[in-house]
Design a protein around this motif. Structure first.
Motif, PDB file in Angstrom:
ATOM      1  N   ARG A 177     -48.383 101.382  16.811  1.00 15.37           N
ATOM      2  CA  ARG A 177     -47.241 100.544  17.164  1.00 15.37           C
ATOM      3  C   ARG A 177     -46.110 100.744  16.170  1.00 15.37           C
ATOM      4  NH1 ARG A 177     -50.537  94.920  18.517  1.00 15.37           N
ATOM      5  NH2 ARG A 177     -51.344  95.583  20.558  1.00 15.37           N
ATOM      6  N   ARG A 194     -45.020 106.706  20.761  1.00 15.81           N
ATOM      7  CA  ARG A 194     -45.164 106.308  22.161  1.00 15.81           C
ATOM      8  C   ARG A 194     -46.276 107.161  22.771  1.00 15.81           C
ATOM      9  NH1 ARG A 194     -39.279 106.777  21.490  1.00 15.81           N
ATOM     10  NH2 ARG A 194     -38.343 104.704  21.678  1.00 15.81           N
ATOM     11  N   VAL A 210     -43.313 110.843  21.137  1.00 20.69           N
ATOM     12  CA  VAL A 210     -44.327 110.882  22.190  1.00 20.69           C
ATOM     13  C   VAL A 210     -45.533 111.670  21.703  1.00 20.69           C
ATOM     14  CG1 VAL A 210     -44.836 111.664  24.540  1.00 20.69           C
ATOM     15  CG2 VAL A 210     -42.602 110.673  24.011  1.00 20.69           C
ATOM     16  N   SER A 250     -47.969 105.540  30.236  1.00 21.58           N
ATOM     17  CA  SER A 250     -47.099 105.693  29.073  1.00 21.58           C
ATOM     18  C   SER A 250     -46.924 104.336  28.405  1.00 21.58           C
ATOM     19  CB  SER A 250     -45.738 106.262  29.484  1.00 21.58           C
ATOM     20  OG  SER A 250     -45.059 105.372  30.356  1.00 21.58           O
ATOM     21  N   ARG A 291     -45.017 101.825  25.469  1.00 22.33           N
ATOM     22  CA  ARG A 291     -43.788 101.625  24.727  1.00 22.33           C
ATOM     23  C   ARG A 291     -44.067 101.749  23.235  1.00 22.33           C
ATOM     24  NH1 ARG A 291     -40.391  96.594  26.741  1.00 22.33           N
ATOM     25  NH2 ARG A 291     -41.573  95.653  25.056  1.00 22.33           N
ATOM     26  N   LEU A 292     -42.999 101.699  22.469  1.00 26.44           N
ATOM     27  CA  LEU A 292     -43.146 101.807  21.022  1.00 26.44           C
ATOM     28  C   LEU A 292     -43.896 100.602  20.444  1.00 26.44           C
ATOM     29  CD1 LEU A 292     -42.275 103.989  19.019  1.00 26.44           C
ATOM     30  CD2 LEU A 292     -40.282 102.599  18.456  1.00 26.44           C
ATOM     31  N   ARG A 315     -45.680 100.823  29.513  1.00 23.95           N
ATOM     32  CA  ARG A 315     -44.323 101.004  30.024  1.00 23.95           C
ATOM     33  C   ARG A 315     -44.309 101.476  31.474  1.00 23.95           C
ATOM     34  NH1 ARG A 315     -41.048 105.482  30.615  1.00 23.95           N
ATOM     35  NH2 ARG A 315     -38.802 105.067  30.508  1.00 23.95           N
ATOM     36  N   LEU A 357     -36.060 108.007  27.033  1.00 24.68           N
ATOM     37  CA  LEU A 357     -36.472 107.460  25.742  1.00 24.68           C
ATOM     38  C   LEU A 357     -35.520 107.887  24.633  1.00 24.68           C
ATOM     39  CD1 LEU A 357     -40.320 108.102  25.963  1.00 24.68           C
ATOM     40  CD2 LEU A 357     -39.095 105.978  26.426  1.00 24.68           C
ATOM     41  N   ASP A 411     -34.997 100.610  19.714  1.00 26.13           N
ATOM     42  CA  ASP A 411     -36.456 100.556  19.737  1.00 26.13           C
ATOM     43  C   ASP A 411     -36.975  99.751  20.912  1.00 26.13           C
ATOM     44  OD1 ASP A 411     -36.571 102.126  17.558  1.00 26.13           O
ATOM     45  OD2 ASP A 411     -37.144 100.568  16.134  1.00 26.13           O
ATOM     46  N   ASP A 469     -37.364 100.796  25.711  1.00 24.36           N
ATOM     47  CA  ASP A 469     -38.386 101.664  26.279  1.00 24.36           C
ATOM     48  C   ASP A 469     -38.623 101.390  27.757  1.00 24.36           C
ATOM     49  OD1 ASP A 469     -38.584 102.552  23.759  1.00 24.36           O
ATOM     50  OD2 ASP A 469     -40.727 102.245  23.536  1.00 24.36           O
TER      51      ASP A 469
END
Length: 328
Positions: free
Chosen positions: A186, A190, A220, A285, A287-288, A293, A309, A321, A324
């Motif tokens: 986190r 991503r 990513v 996928s 998110r950060l 997401r 992104l 940030d 996303d």
């Protein structure tokens, strides 16, 4: 879903051996001898036989505690739900209070209506009492509907948060000496989880080659999970001209899921909720911040990730940030 055994109960017929000796871990000592036959059981109550290389025969009964269902809501998920919607409990309390008030008013109006119908001298009040009763019934029904809808949204949110928490506890192998959980990425990366047969993983690996540098700039990292039990072989170009690109491609595809039964259980639940066939290759996928997401059937849209992104470094770092995309 099978789970890895962590607790074994060992019994033997030897006179100088303690019965029901319980041990945690993958190796233990019996009468001063170390048992080196490490085993992993995938069924509960299975009987296996091991030998210590000297004398005697040991019967090992492997059992596991029933794993907590992923559908159970943890306390941390409830707390996160309260933080995200702090006034929901207040609304639900007032809904219940209004339901109780309207129900009590309806009960009183019902008794008055029965008395008015039984007494001809009060026949003129029947219309007003009936109107009041209708208002009470309507109010009770309205607030009951609002409470039901709010509770349904609350349960759906907590179920989603619980699934995200289960995902964050899954483990990934970074290299031969380092294993970390998904939650430790986190704010750093991503993750894009790919689940499917080895042929699907290999094709997704080849499709990502064009976007390798842009994906790395956006933080990513791919998490390939083979559902057919085969390990895909990634081929990297080792020439001097592509040395830098090869280094980035290795970084993009360096993560490996560990404890695959837990990963399989989580992915199977996600497919079931999305009404997707268990055999379909899918991607998810993150998110950060570690929340889901997007997801879909088939290959990840690498070009869409590059277009949507923001980079994780540079002048836009920190400012975007949270851009996303919405949480699914």
């Amino acid at each position: 879903m099978s789970t890895v055994t962590q607790l074994a109960i060992v019994t033997t017929g030897s006179a100088n051996f303690r019965q029901n000796f319980k041990c945690l871990g993958f190796s233990f000592y019996i009468d001063g001898r170390k048992l080196t036959s490490v085993f992993t059981a995938t069924t509960t109550g299975r009987m296996d036989t091991i030998r210590n290389g000297a004398r005697g025969r040991f019967i090992v009964t492997c059992s596991t505690a029933k794993p907590s269902s992923s559908s159970e809501i943890s306390s941390s998920a409830r707390i996160r739900s309260e933080v995200l919607t702090p006034f929901r409990s207040v609304r639900m309390f007032f809904y219940l209070a209004f339901i109780a008030q309207a129900s009590l008013g309806g009960l009183i109006a019902s008794t008055q209506l029965i008395g008015a119908l039984a007494n001809p001298s009060r026949a003129g009040a029947v219309t007003d009492i009936a109107k009041g009763l209708g208002i009470d019934i309507g109010a009770a029904a309205l607030f009951a509907f609002l409470y039901y809808r709010e509770n349904k949204i609350k349960n759906a949110q907590m179920a989603r948060l619980s699934r995200e928490e289960n995902l964050s506890n899954l483990k990934l192998r970074v290299d031969e000496r380092k294993i970390i959980t998904v939650s430790e990425f986190r704010g750093l990366a991503r993750l894009v989880i790919l689940a499917g047969p080895s042929s699907f993983i290999k094709e997704a690996f080849e499709l990502s080659e064009t976007f390798t540098e842009q994906l790395i700039e956006r933080g990513v990292l791919a998490v390939p999970f083979c559902t057919d039990g085969n390990v895909p072989s990634f081929e990297f170009d080792e020439t001097e001209e592509t040395k830098e690109l090869t280094k980035k491609r290795r970084r993009l595809w360096q993560l490996v899921p560990v404890l695959t039964p837990e990963w399989s259980e989580w992915l199977d639940e996600q497919k079931k909720l999305a009404n997707v066939s268990p055999d379909s290759p899918v991607y998810l996928s993150l998110r950060l911040d570690g929340r889901v997401r997007g997801s879909g059937v088939g290959y990840p849209p690498w070009n869409a990730f590059v277009a949507q992104l923001p980079p994780v470094k540079g002048m836009w770092s920190g400012l975007l940030d949270g851009m996303d995309g919405r949480v699914l």
